[in-house]
Scaffold this motif. Structure first.
Motif, short mmCIF file in Angstrom:
data_model
loop_
_atom_site.label_atom_id
_atom_site.label_comp_id
_atom_site.label_asym_id
_atom_site.label_seq_id
_atom_site.Cartn_x
_atom_site.Cartn_y
_atom_site.Cartn_z
N GLN A 177 1.15 -0.98 0.18
CA GLN A 177 0.06 -0.40 -0.34
C GLN A 177 0.92 1.35 -0.43
N ARG A 195 0.80 2.59 -11.32
CA ARG A 195 0.82 1.10 -11.31
C ARG A 195 0.83 0.56 -10.78
N GLU A 196 0.90 -1.16 -11.32
CA GLU A 196 1.40 -2.17 -10.59
C GLU A 196 2.40 -2.82 -10.02
N VAL A 197 2.20 -2.58 -7.61
CA VAL A 197 3.35 -3.37 -7.78
C VAL A 197 3.27 -5.13 -7.62
N GLU A 211 2.33 1.51 -3.77
CA GLU A 211 0.99 2.54 -4.70
C GLU A 211 0.67 3.38 -4.03
N ARG A 212 0.85 4.35 -2.86
CA ARG A 212 0.78 5.17 -2.50
C ARG A 212 1.57 5.95 -3.20
#
Length: 173
Positions: free
Chosen positions: A67, A76-78, A70-71
């Protein structure tokens, strides 16, 4: 060569800094990001309930790291990896397919006065790819410790005389 940057996350402030740095590296290198958490659960002879409780806790820690990434990398895919085992050797194994491995200089273990934690020291000595060891004060203006390989335009934040020796292409036996 894979374009993946792998960052180790254990929930510590140092690992949060490592995720922040890895996200920045992903943007500048146009790379994919994978957040991993390696948990060292109880041995097989221990109760199944304890193992399951620790696995859930490890999953929660990994989710926290994903998370955060992602922030920092909206849209974008993590990717994520949750593995059970000894963190040092597990991260070295993951380094076989990584472009760069990013770790915090200290984890949740004791002996906080040491420069490097046992995991970061092990990874720096044995990884198959460049390793960035991120101290808590690292910022884009103060570079991380680069270990295992010599990368252009990256210097140790500890001074010019600090180093880990020559680059490795394979781990020591």
């Amino acid at each position: 060569m894979r374009r993946e940057i792998i960052v180790a996350f254990d929930g510590s402030p140092h690992s949060r800094r490592a995720v922040e740095w890895a996200a920045l590296e992903c943007v500048t290198q146009r790379a994919e990001l994978t957040v991993c958490h390696i948990w060292d659960g109880p041995h097989a002879e221990r109760e199944t309930a304890i193992t399951e409780q620790r696995r859930r806790h490890a999953s929660h820690i990994l989710l926290e790291g994903v998370q955060l990434a992602e922030r920092l990398l909206p849209g974008r895919e993590v990717r994520s990896i949750l593995a059970r085992g000894n963190p040092g050797p597990e991260l070295v194994s993951l380094s076989r397919t990584a472009r760069t491995l990013v770790v915090g200089s200290r984890g949740l273990g004791g002996l906080t006065s040491l420069l490097l934690g046992s995991v970061s020291a092990h990874v720096a000595a044995h990884a198959f790819c460049p390793v960035l060891v991120i101290p808590p004060h690292a910022t884009p203006q103060v570079s991380p410790i680069t270990a295992g390989h010599r990368l252009p335009k990256i210097r140790s934040c500890l001074g010019p005389d600090f180093g880990f020796g020559e680059p490795r292409t394979a781990p020591s036996e």
